[in-house]
Design a protein around this motif. Structure first.
Motif, short mmCIF file in Angstrom:
data_model
loop_
_atom_site.label_atom_id
_atom_site.label_comp_id
_atom_site.label_asym_id
_atom_site.label_seq_id
_atom_site.Cartn_x
_atom_site.Cartn_y
_atom_site.Cartn_z
N GLY A 63 0.83 -1.21 0.00
CA GLY A 63 0.00 0.00 0.00
C GLY A 63 0.85 1.25 0.00
N SER A 64 1.91 1.27 0.80
CA SER A 64 2.82 2.42 0.83
C SER A 64 3.50 2.61 -0.52
N PHE A 65 3.94 1.52 -1.12
CA PHE A 65 4.58 1.59 -2.43
C PHE A 65 3.62 2.17 -3.47
N LEU A 66 2.42 1.64 -3.52
CA LEU A 66 1.44 2.09 -4.52
C LEU A 66 1.06 3.55 -4.31
N LYS A 67 0.85 3.94 -3.06
CA LYS A 67 0.45 5.32 -2.77
C LYS A 67 1.57 6.30 -3.09
#
Length: 162
Positions: A63-67
């Motif tokens: 999620g952190s990567f995608l955001k």
């Protein structure tokens, strides 16, 4: 299905977008949230062999990567370019990544090495023709495995996991 059937766009063709992905890998690896064993960044998708170690605050590492990457991509695109990524969702206005990406469990050395070869050979396929040899493609971990190159400090050796 061909990537065009999913309306995949060639966002990652320019190096500045690939560099954002590398930056996110470096950051999350430095924080020990993930271990990255292999990757290739293609013009419209990425392949990645990684292990998620822990949450990044309240978010998953994915999620952190995608955001992070989505926010950075948005900063580099002008209004006209952004139109093709526009979505009408309650939680976001733009979507750069395919939802529900395919994850494959690497349950044996044979499966892991098959996936490693597949992702490293992706840039040399007839469809893409991005390099003549996997290790010659700059945005890949192939040169780490083939030439012991250490350009990407975040990489861990998958061969040491089995």
């Amino acid at each position: 299905m061909d990537g065009n059937d999913y309306k995949w766009q060639i966002l990652l063709f320019k190096n500045k977008f690939k560099d954002i992905i590398i930056s996110s890998f470096e950051h999350l690896s430095k924080l020990k949230k993930i271990d990255i064993y292999a990757f290739v960044i293609m013009p419209n998708h990425i392949h990645l062999i990684w292990k998620v170690n822990e949450l990044n605050g309240k978010e998953t590492a994915q999620g952190s990567f995608l955001k992070y990457t989505a926010h950075e991509f948005k900063k580099l695109l002008n209004d006209e370019e952004l139109i093709s990524y526009r979505v009408n969702l309650a939680n976001k206005n733009y979507e750069f990544w395919q939802r529900d990406s395919l994850a494959t469990h690497l349950y044996s050395p044979d499966v892991a090495y098959q996936k490693l070869d597949y992702l490293h050979n992706n840039p040399t396929t007839e469809r893409w023709q991005l390099a003549d040899e996997p290790s010659n493609y700059l945005y890949s971990s192939a040169s780490f495995y083939e030439n012991n190159e250490t350009r990407f400090k975040f990489l861990k050796d998958l061969r040491l996991e089995f």
